[in-house]
Design a protein around this motif. Structure first.
Motif: not given
Length: 234
Positions: A102-121
């Motif tokens: 929120i602070d580092n990105q100067q964001a009002d909303v930080v929204s999770g995304s399951r499709y922005l990056k691929t994770f192991d497993h």
């Protein structure tokens, strides 16, 4: 920065104890919105003194639970509100990332995304859920000039001072679509944050007719249309 992590809960007795224990490792203040659970969730919560609770006497819906969380965070003077599901599909260890973003990105909303990056497993999402997410995310982006990759992830953080821009009237699972319309209309800054794609119960029910994929998609489209019309009329 004072933050609150809120979990909407409906009949999650099998998950509540372990999930709350894990959330408390990363968040000193935790709110459970018990949305009219009929199982032993209320008894489990009553036996704990390490979490805050808001109880809906009857089940009002996912949107209603988040509305209660928004109201609580504002009334109690928190700086950031994190929302996380209680079914084990979100990793509590990532809560601090959502707070600092929120602070580092100067964001009002930080929204999770399951499709922005691929994770192991990462899990393979059920085909109908992935298809509907893609369709609705594209509609939201096209009509609101956003650049989301996941319109429905429940893992989010909000700058509490900006929650006054959100007026929740959609009490069901389409509430995030109403929120996106209002977030765009208010000009809030949105940052997506990658989270693993985890499905523990692919047959998890949305309830009633919404378990049918086409019915669910139609519901989402109608809610988005209604919210856009309301925004245009303001």
């Amino acid at each position: 920065m004072r933050f609150l992590t809120a979990l909407p809960v409906y009949n999650e007795a099998a998950h509540v104890p372990a999930v709350l224990d894990e959330v408390l490792r990363y968040s000193p203040d935790v709110l459970v919105v018990n949305d009219g659970s009929k199982d032993s969730t209320a008894e489990i919560l009553a036996a704990r003194n390490d979490v805050r609770t808001v109880t809906h006497p009857v089940n009002r819906g996912y949107g209603a639970a988040l509305k209660s969380a928004f109201e609580y965070a504002r009334a109690e003077g928190f700086d950031v509100l994190v929302t996380i599901d209680c079914d084990g599909q979100h990793q509590p260890c990532r809560i601090p990332e959502f707070v600092t973003a929120i602070d580092n990105q100067q964001a009002d909303v930080v929204s999770g995304s399951r499709y922005l990056k691929t994770f192991d497993h990462d899990s393979v999402p059920p085909a109908d859920r992935r298809r509907i997410n893609e369709i609705v995310t594209k509609m939201v982006n096209d009509r609101l000039n956003l650049r989301l990759t996941d319109a429905f992830c429940g893992f989010k953080s909000y700058r509490v001072s900006k929650l006054s821009a959100l007026h929740v009237t959609e009490m069901g699972y389409a509430m995030p679509l109403e929120a996106w319309v209002q977030i765009a209309q208010a000009g809030l800054k949105v940052v997506e944050w990658p989270v693993p794609l985890i499905y523990l119960d692919e047959k998890r029910s949305f309830g009633g007719s919404l378990d049918d994929a086409n019915t669910r998609l139609d519901y989402y489209q109608k809610v988005l249309d209604r919210c856009l019309a309301e925004a245009a009329a303001r």
